[in-house]
Scaffold this motif. Structure first.
Motif, short mmCIF file in Angstrom:
data_model
loop_
_atom_site.label_atom_id
_atom_site.label_comp_id
_atom_site.label_asym_id
_atom_site.label_seq_id
_atom_site.Cartn_x
_atom_site.Cartn_y
_atom_site.Cartn_z
N ARG A 228 0.83 -1.20 0.00
CA ARG A 228 0.00 0.00 0.00
C ARG A 228 0.86 1.26 0.00
N LEU A 229 1.99 1.22 0.70
CA LEU A 229 2.86 2.37 0.71
C LEU A 229 3.44 2.64 -0.67
N TYR A 230 3.81 1.60 -1.39
CA TYR A 230 4.33 1.79 -2.74
C TYR A 230 3.27 2.49 -3.62
N ASP A 283 11.63 -2.21 -2.31
CA ASP A 283 12.07 -3.44 -2.97
C ASP A 283 11.43 -4.63 -2.27
N TRP A 284 10.99 -5.58 -3.06
CA TRP A 284 10.31 -6.75 -2.51
C TRP A 284 11.30 -7.81 -2.06
N ALA A 285 10.87 -8.62 -1.11
CA ALA A 285 11.70 -9.73 -0.66
C ALA A 285 11.96 -10.67 -1.82
N PRO A 298 10.23 -2.08 -8.70
CA PRO A 298 9.58 -0.77 -8.54
C PRO A 298 10.54 0.38 -8.81
N GLU A 299 10.02 1.43 -9.41
CA GLU A 299 10.79 2.64 -9.62
C GLU A 299 10.83 3.46 -8.33
N PRO A 300 11.95 4.08 -8.01
CA PRO A 300 11.98 4.96 -6.84
C PRO A 300 11.11 6.18 -7.05
#
Length: 436
Positions: A228-230, A283-285, A298-300
Motif C-alpha cells: 500500500r505504501l508503494y 524493494d520486494w523480498a 519498482p521505480e523509486p
C-alpha cells in the motif's frame, strides 16, 4: 510502537538498549536489529541466519541490490562477490549457484560468517534480510553540504539530521499502515493503535549522517503495508505533478483510494523539509516476489522542495474535507472537568467500542456529567451517542445524547476500579469543581 502519538511525551522517551536507534521524538521507534557501530552479527532473531536455510539465489539478489559487485566465478558452480566501491575491498564471498552441490552449505556458511565480520554497512542489511524475508523501504535524503557547519559541531549536526530522517521515515511507514486500515483523506486518531501494532515487527537500520535509512518489513506481517505504501507514494507523486502543472487539486482526491492522506503528505513534508530532495525506494523480498498489482522492480519516488507547497495544500484540503460522522461509543471515564460544583462539564473517555480511536473528549450537560461521575465511581463504562468531529483529528464527540452506564464483566470492572483508586485525588477534585 507502544507510545501513543496523540499523547505528550515530555522532553524524551524511554531508551531501549537493543534498538538502533531506540527512540525518536514524539513516538517509539520501530524495533531495530542491533546497536550502532556493533558488528552486524545478528539477524532479527538475535542469531546469524541458518546457512542450510539460505537460498543462494536470494543471497545473490540481495548482494546485487545492496551494491555488491559480481567479480566472476565458475560458471554453473559459484559466483564471487566483493563489497561495493571501485576497489571492492580485500574480502570476497563465494556463493554457490544452487544448494544442490555437496559443498554448497559450507560455502553459504562461510559467506554468512564473512558478512558478519564485514565492516561494510550493507553487510548487515543483507544479514537482516536473510534472517527474516522482508520487503525493504529505503530513504535517501540529500542534505545540504553546508548544513553541519551552519548548525555547529559536525557530530551534533549529523545526529540531528539522522533523527530528522528517522522521524520522517517512521511517519511515512505509519501513513502506509493507516492506509491499510482503509482509505481516508484524514485519519486523525482513528486506527492508530492497530496501525502502530502492524509495525511492531519492522526493523530499522542506522541513518549515518541523516542521509540514508533502510527499514525491513517482514513479509509475514508487513507485506500489506509495503504494497500500500508503494501505491500511495506513486499516487502522491502523480498528484503533485498534476497540481504543479495545472494548479488544480482534483488529483489528490483521486489519490485517496491508493492510500494518500494528510498523514502521508505531512510525512513527506517532514522528509523533504530542510533538504535538497529525498528519494524513497521499495524493494520486494527476493524469496516472495512482488505483491499483486505491483511491478517486480519498482521505480523509486523522488520529492523535492518544490513539491512542498502542493503537499501543504493537499494536507489542508484533506483535513477540511474529511466528514464528521455519528457514532455510539462505549468508553471508560478517565478524566472529568468542569468550572464549578454544578453545571456542564467535559469528560475524557477511553474508548472500548464504537470508534477506532483511543480516547475522546465529550461535553456533557449537568445531568449527563453527574451520570458519568457515578458510573466512574462504581467502575462502569458509559455508552454515549454523538458526532465524532473531524476537527482535531476525531478526538472530540459533540451533541452527546443517550448517556448511560453499561454493565461489564467482573474482570473489566475490577480493572476500572483499580484505575479509579490510583487516580482518586484528581477525580475527587474534578467532582468538587476544580480542573483536573
Amino acid at each position: 510502537m507502544h507510545r501513543s502519538m496523540d499523547e505528550p511525551v515530555g522532553g524524551g522517551a524511554e531508551q531501549d538498549p537493543r534498538a538502533h536507534p531506540a527512540e525518536i521524538p514524539q513516538e517509539r521507534l520501530l524495533r531495530a536489529a542491533g546497536e550502532a557501530g556493533e558488528a552486524p552479527d545478528r539477524g532479527a532473531s538475535g542469531a546469524l541466519p541458518d546457512p542450510s536455510a539460505v537460498d543462494p539465489a536470494v543471497l545473490g539478489a540481495l548482494l546485487a541490490r545492496h551494491g555488491w559487485c559480481l567479480r566472476g566465478g565458475a560458471a554453473g558452480r559459484y559466483t564471487r562477490w566483493t563489497p561495493p566501491g571501485p576497489a571492492g575491498g580485500p574480502a570476497s564471498l563465494l556463493v554457490p549457484a544452487t544448494a544442490a552441490f555437496p559443498d554448497s552449505e559450507e560455502l553459504l556458511a562461510e559467506a554468512v560468517a564473512a558478512l558478519a565480520r564485514s565492516a561494510e554497512p550493507s553487510a548487515r542489511d543483507v544479514l537482516v534480510a536473510l534472517a527474516v524475508p522482508s520487503d525493504e523501504v529505503r530513504w535517501r535524503r540529500e542534505v545540504p553540504q553546508g548544513a553541519p557547519a551552519a548548525a555547529g559541531a559536525a557530530g551534533a549536526a549529523g545526529w540531528g539530521e539522522a533523527e530528522a530522517l528517522r522521524a520522517a521515515a517512521l511517519r511515512v511507514l505509519l501513513a502506509g499502515s493507516l492506509a491499510v486500515r482503509g482509505p481516508a483523506g484524514h485519519h486523525g486518531a482513528r486506527h492508530r493503535r492497530r496501525a502502530r501494532a502492524a509495525l511492531d515487527d519492522v526493523l530499522i537500520g542506522p541513518a549515518p549522517g541523516g542521509r540514508r535509512l533502510t527499514a525491513f518489513l517482514p513479509v509475514a506481517s508487513g507485506r500489506a503495508v509495503a504494497g500500500r505504501l508503494y501505491r500511495a507514494l506513486h499516487a502522491a507523486r502523480e498528484a503533485v505533478d498534476y497540481q504543479r502543472a495545472t494548479g488544480r487539486m482534483e488529483a489528490f482526491d483521486a489519490a485517496v483510494p491508493a492510500g494518500v492522506s494528510r498523514e502521508l503528505t505531512e510525512a513527506l513534508i517532514a522528509l523533504v523539509r530542510g533538504s535538497e530532495g529525498a528519494r524513497i525506494t521499495v524493494d520486494w523480498a527476493p524469496a516472495r516476489g512482488a505483491p499483486d498489482d505491483c511491478p517486480a522492480r519498482p521505480e523509486p519516488v523522488d520529492f523535492s522542495p518544490g513539491d512542498l507547497p502542493a503537499l501543504r495544500l493537499a494536507g489542508t484540503r484533506y483535513r477540511q474535507e474529511e466528514p464528521s460522522f455519528p457514532v455510539r461509543i462505549t468508553g471508560a471515564v478517565v478524566r472529568m472537568r468542569r468550572s464549578g460544583p454544578r453545571g456542564p462539564g467535559t469528560v475524557r473517555l477511553r474508548v472500548l467500542a464504537g470508534a477506532e480511536v483511543a480516547h475522546v473528549r465529550v461535553e456533557l450537560d449537568e445531568e449527563a456529567y453527574r451520570i458519568a461521575g457515578h458510573a466512574h465511581l462504581v467502575g462502569l463504562p458509559l455508552r454515549v451517542e454523538g458526532v465524532l468531529e473531524s476537527r482535531g483529528g476525531f478526538r472530540r464527540l459533540t451533541g452527546a445524547t443517550q448517556v448511560a452506564p453499561v454493565q461489564v464483566d467482573e474482570a473489566e470492572r475490577d480493572r476500572l476500579m483499580k484505575a479509579l483508586q490510583e487516580n482518586l485525588d484528581w477525580f475527587e477534585e474534578a467532582c468538587a469543581g476544580d480542573e483536573a
